[in-house]
Enzyme design. Sequence first.
Site, PDB file in Angstrom:
ATOM      1  N   ARG A 162      -4.806  10.774   4.143  1.00 24.07           N
ATOM      2  CA  ARG A 162      -3.802  11.587   4.159  1.00 24.07           C
ATOM      3  C   ARG A 162      -2.853  11.501   2.985  1.00 24.07           C
ATOM      4  O   ARG A 162      -2.207  12.322   2.737  1.00 24.07           O
ATOM      5  CB  ARG A 162      -2.917  11.390   5.632  1.00 24.07           C
ATOM      6  CG  ARG A 162      -3.459  11.395   6.777  1.00 24.07           C
ATOM      7  CD  ARG A 162      -2.179  11.175   7.635  1.00 24.07           C
ATOM      8  NE  ARG A 162      -1.050  11.491   7.176  1.00 24.07           N
ATOM      9  CZ  ARG A 162      -0.569  12.893   7.063  1.00 24.07           C
ATOM     10  NH1 ARG A 162      -1.107  13.705   7.390  1.00 24.07           N
ATOM     11  NH2 ARG A 162       0.757  12.934   6.775  1.00 24.07           N
ATOM     12  N   CYS A 183      -4.698  12.192  12.254  1.00 18.05           N
ATOM     13  CA  CYS A 183      -5.727  10.989  12.198  1.00 18.05           C
ATOM     14  C   CYS A 183      -5.570  10.283  13.757  1.00 18.05           C
ATOM     15  O   CYS A 183      -4.811  11.093  14.712  1.00 18.05           O
ATOM     16  CB  CYS A 183      -5.361  10.119  11.308  1.00 18.05           C
ATOM     17  SG  CYS A 183      -3.460   9.241  11.695  1.00 18.05           S
ATOM     18  N   ASP A 222       4.519   0.621  11.785  1.00 20.15           N
ATOM     19  CA  ASP A 222       3.144  -0.132  11.527  1.00 20.15           C
ATOM     20  C   ASP A 222       3.172  -1.706  12.044  1.00 20.15           C
ATOM     21  O   ASP A 222       2.204  -2.150  11.583  1.00 20.15           O
ATOM     22  CB  ASP A 222       3.174  -0.022  10.000  1.00 20.15           C
ATOM     23  CG  ASP A 222       3.340   1.494   9.526  1.00 20.15           C
ATOM     24  OD1 ASP A 222       3.454   1.606   8.347  1.00 20.15           O
ATOM     25  OD2 ASP A 222       2.845   2.391  10.272  1.00 20.15           O
ATOM     26  N   LYS A 227       0.942  -1.166  -0.110  1.00 19.62           N
ATOM     27  CA  LYS A 227      -0.068  -0.189  -0.156  1.00 19.62           C
ATOM     28  C   LYS A 227       0.864   1.309   0.011  1.00 19.62           C
ATOM     29  O   LYS A 227       0.652   2.280  -0.688  1.00 19.62           O
ATOM     30  CB  LYS A 227      -0.804  -0.107   1.194  1.00 19.62           C
ATOM     31  CG  LYS A 227      -1.479   1.496   1.379  1.00 19.62           C
ATOM     32  CD  LYS A 227      -2.321   1.267   2.849  1.00 19.62           C
ATOM     33  CE  LYS A 227      -1.669   1.591   3.830  1.00 19.62           C
ATOM     34  NZ  LYS A 227      -1.437   2.933   4.250  1.00 19.62           N
ATOM     35  N   ASN A 228       1.925   1.056   0.972  1.00 16.95           N
ATOM     36  CA  ASN A 228       2.637   2.593   1.137  1.00 16.95           C
ATOM     37  C   ASN A 228       3.739   2.636  -0.077  1.00 16.95           C
ATOM     38  O   ASN A 228       4.538   3.605  -0.121  1.00 16.95           O
ATOM     39  CB  ASN A 228       3.450   2.431   2.442  1.00 16.95           C
ATOM     40  CG  ASN A 228       2.203   2.557   3.564  1.00 16.95           C
ATOM     41  OD1 ASN A 228       1.181   2.829   3.129  1.00 16.95           O
ATOM     42  ND2 ASN A 228       2.605   2.319   4.752  1.00 16.95           N
ATOM     43  N   ARG A 245       0.218  14.356  12.768  1.00 12.32           N
ATOM     44  CA  ARG A 245       0.549  14.111  11.179  1.00 12.32           C
ATOM     45  C   ARG A 245       1.040  15.456  10.655  1.00 12.32           C
ATOM     46  O   ARG A 245       0.269  15.840   9.677  1.00 12.32           O
ATOM     47  CB  ARG A 245      -0.380  13.408  10.548  1.00 12.32           C
ATOM     48  CG  ARG A 245      -1.344  12.134  11.056  1.00 12.32           C
ATOM     49  CD  ARG A 245      -0.115  10.961  11.390  1.00 12.32           C
ATOM     50  NE  ARG A 245       0.455  10.463  10.080  1.00 12.32           N
ATOM     51  CZ  ARG A 245       0.190   9.193   9.611  1.00 12.32           C
ATOM     52  NH1 ARG A 245      -1.054   8.820  10.079  1.00 12.32           N
ATOM     53  NH2 ARG A 245       0.589   8.877   8.300  1.00 12.32           N
ATOM     54  N   ARG A 293      -8.436  -0.452   4.471  1.00  9.30           N
ATOM     55  CA  ARG A 293      -7.398   0.599   3.836  1.00  9.30           C
ATOM     56  C   ARG A 293      -6.363  -0.083   3.469  1.00  9.30           C
ATOM     57  O   ARG A 293      -5.791   0.318   2.534  1.00  9.30           O
ATOM     58  CB  ARG A 293      -7.080   1.701   4.773  1.00  9.30           C
ATOM     59  CG  ARG A 293      -8.506   2.422   5.073  1.00  9.30           C
ATOM     60  CD  ARG A 293      -8.210   3.718   5.761  1.00  9.30           C
ATOM     61  NE  ARG A 293      -7.002   4.405   5.194  1.00  9.30           N
ATOM     62  CZ  ARG A 293      -6.212   5.246   6.066  1.00  9.30           C
ATOM     63  NH1 ARG A 293      -6.536   5.407   7.498  1.00  9.30           N
ATOM     64  NH2 ARG A 293      -5.260   5.975   5.234  1.00  9.30           N
TER      65      ARG A 293
HETATM   66  C1  EPZ Z   1       4.036   6.977   6.150  1.00  7.14           C
HETATM   67  O1  EPZ Z   1       3.290   7.791   6.601  1.00  7.14           O
HETATM   68  C2  EPZ Z   1       3.020   5.509   6.100  1.00  7.14           C
HETATM   69  N1  EPZ Z   1       2.128   5.966   5.330  1.00  7.14           N
HETATM   70  C3  EPZ Z   1       2.608   5.290   7.519  1.00  7.14           C
HETATM   71  O2  EPZ Z   1       2.043   4.191   7.392  1.00  7.14           O
HETATM   72  C4  EPZ Z   1       4.019   4.802   8.587  1.00  7.14           C
HETATM   73  O3  EPZ Z   1       3.419   4.713   9.669  1.00  7.14           O
HETATM   74  C5  EPZ Z   1       4.907   6.220   8.395  1.00  7.14           C
HETATM   75  O4  EPZ Z   1       5.240   6.705   7.098  1.00  7.14           O
HETATM   76  C6  EPZ Z   1       6.027   5.987   9.216  1.00  7.14           C
HETATM   77  O5  EPZ Z   1       6.801   4.871   8.698  1.00  7.14           O
HETATM   78  C7  EPZ Z   1       2.162   6.134   3.966  1.00  7.14           C
HETATM   79  O6  EPZ Z   1       3.460   5.684   3.431  1.00  7.14           O
HETATM   80  C8  EPZ Z   1       0.988   6.257   2.885  1.00  7.14           C
HETATM   81  P1  EPZ Z   1       6.229  10.386   8.311  1.00  7.14           P
HETATM   82  P2  EPZ Z   1       3.849   9.311   6.820  1.00  7.14           P
HETATM   83  O7  EPZ Z   1       6.060  11.434   7.559  1.00  7.14           O
HETATM   84  O8  EPZ Z   1       4.897   9.594   5.536  1.00  7.14           O
HETATM   85  C9  EPZ Z   1       6.567  13.401  11.676  1.00  7.14           C
HETATM   86  C10 EPZ Z   1       0.012   2.721   7.658  1.00  7.14           C
HETATM   87  O9  EPZ Z   1      -0.324   2.122   8.910  1.00  7.14           O
HETATM   88  N2  EPZ Z   1       6.497  14.556  10.618  1.00  7.14           N
HETATM   89  O10 EPZ Z   1       7.396   9.364   8.206  1.00  7.14           O
HETATM   90  O11 EPZ Z   1       2.785  10.323   7.215  1.00  7.14           O
HETATM   91  C11 EPZ Z   1       5.348  12.949  12.083  1.00  7.14           C
HETATM   92  O12 EPZ Z   1       4.595  13.617  13.048  1.00  7.14           O
HETATM   93  C12 EPZ Z   1       0.573   4.187   7.921  1.00  7.14           C
HETATM   94  O13 EPZ Z   1       0.248   2.049   6.628  1.00  7.14           O
HETATM   95  C13 EPZ Z   1       6.709  15.906  11.014  1.00  7.14           C
HETATM   96  O14 EPZ Z   1       6.990  16.237  12.000  1.00  7.14           O
HETATM   97  O15 EPZ Z   1       4.855   9.218   8.017  1.00  7.14           O
HETATM   98  C14 EPZ Z   1       5.495  11.624  12.640  1.00  7.14           C
HETATM   99  O16 EPZ Z   1       5.794  11.706  14.113  1.00  7.14           O
HETATM  100  C15 EPZ Z   1       0.147   4.493   9.158  1.00  7.14           C
HETATM  101  N3  EPZ Z   1       6.665  16.652   9.954  1.00  7.14           N
HETATM  102  C16 EPZ Z   1       6.820  11.171  11.976  1.00  7.14           C
HETATM  103  O17 EPZ Z   1       7.130  12.210  11.336  1.00  7.14           O
HETATM  104  C17 EPZ Z   1       6.430  16.266   8.602  1.00  7.14           C
HETATM  105  O18 EPZ Z   1       6.144  17.175   7.872  1.00  7.14           O
HETATM  106  C18 EPZ Z   1       6.583   9.938  10.935  1.00  7.14           C
HETATM  107  O19 EPZ Z   1       6.139  10.541   9.776  1.00  7.14           O
HETATM  108  C19 EPZ Z   1       6.025  14.957   8.329  1.00  7.14           C
HETATM  109  C20 EPZ Z   1       6.178  14.063   9.468  1.00  7.14           C
END
Ligand code: EPZ
Length: 419
Positions: A94, A118, A306, A22-23, A123, A398
């Site tokens: 998102r 969420c 995850d 998915k990701n 996020r 999802r």
């Molecule tokens: C991706 O989300 C995945 N989703 C998530 O999978 C996964 O948990 C996550 O990466 C971490 O591996 C998809 O790929 C669609 P991040 P993403 O930006 O990109 C902080 C699932 O269950 N952050 O790496 O949104 C944020 O708050 C889902 O399949 C900022 O501070 O994750 C978090 O603490 C859930 N500023 C951390 O980084 C930003 O601009 C990780 O977020 C962006 C993120």
Amino acid sequence: MSKIIVRGGNILKGEVNISAAKNSVLPIIAGCILSDDKCIIDQAPMLEDVFVISDVLRSVCAEIDVNRKDSRIIIDSTAIKDCEPAGELVRKMRGSFLLMGPMISRFGRFKLSLPGGCNIGTRPIDLHLKGFSALGAEVNVGHGYVEAYAKKLIGSKIYLDFPSVGATENIMMAAVMAEGETIIENAAAEPEIEDLAKFLNSMGANIIGAGSGTIRIIGVKSLRGTTHRPIYDRIEAGTFMIAAAITRSRIKINGVNEEHLKPVIAKLTEAGVFIKIEGDTMVVDGTGDLKPIDIKTMPYPGFPTDMQSQIAGLLSTVHGTSIITETIFENRFMHAAEMKRMGANIKIDGRSAVIEGVNKLTGAEVRATDLRAGAALILCGLAAEGETQVTDIYHVDRGYVDIEKKFQGLDADIERVNV
Ligand code: EPZ
């Protein structure tokens, strides 16, 4: 609405086939709009999130054919416009925010509704916006929207305060046709980033170092269409590895990449699970004595956040004390309250969960609070005494293709009921 009913206690047997990630497929679908040529995604996972992001692209006039029978997606962006995508669709998922980078790259402007938070956290998107600004875009946030304008995108050096997966992907897609070279430092190194770069390079992009902490993108003039098969879903595979362990069964999992699953393999082996891999097939044997372990979620190649809910379910059935520390999201222990309804002994203290294994989980009516929590509750139901009903199963759909059918194929007593 539907719910899943599990009658626990069956020993699982047989084999399960893992779908594509998915990701990986979500950013790849967004990346298709970088070219006017047709792009084809083969073996695409037919997931709710894939259907939603396809509708988002349709709302900006891209033509998308999602062939569920053949698991193929064909995207034609010839007619795409820089109009604002439907807000209720963007807020629904998102991942829609991944359109921002490609659309700024293609049109030099884009406006879309801010992605909501969420259940697992606020996020934020500050790192995405920092990257777009560094590339020369003017970014404005207000009234629940984000807008970006850029006459021309110019390559730049961007340091990510956190190795954000989405920010790395969005910036990479914004930079592929920028003038000059872009370097993303402290970039996310997840396998899905590498897969996206492989997809973009097959379109004619010039991306070097994806999968490491530093990614170089040398801007090119244009991109062409391509055909791509996304990588296997390492989180789905990990979920089925935990299914074998929590039911003390031995199963075969087809469609694994050992490298991508190293942290999960290492921790389950430490817990006493026997794992054998041959090519892209894995045998997981959870029939031995399992022991408590400590888990700390980290950016790849650390233990994936995850997989945190799922392994919390397993450790609730393993005698002794296990401690889980969640370092990625601020609110990713909502599964604990639901698991406690099934007799689990989990104490939450800030970012840590202290788990005392119990003899037996007992079936109960529980609610899926988010995608991975829902999957974890199904796993607990497989091991629990009696019947478990998992409601709000749309969260699970999802990220998992036909999850109950895959478990039925492993001899689990599980069904989906429409309510
Ligand atoms: C991706 O989300 C995945 N989703 C998530 O999978 C996964 O948990 C996550 O990466 C971490 O591996 C998809 O790929 C669609 P991040 P993403 O930006 O990109 C902080 C699932 O269950 N952050 O790496 O949104 C944020 O708050 C889902 O399949 C900022 O501070 O994750 C978090 O603490 C859930 N500023 C951390 O980084 C930003 O601009 C990780 O977020 C962006 C993120």
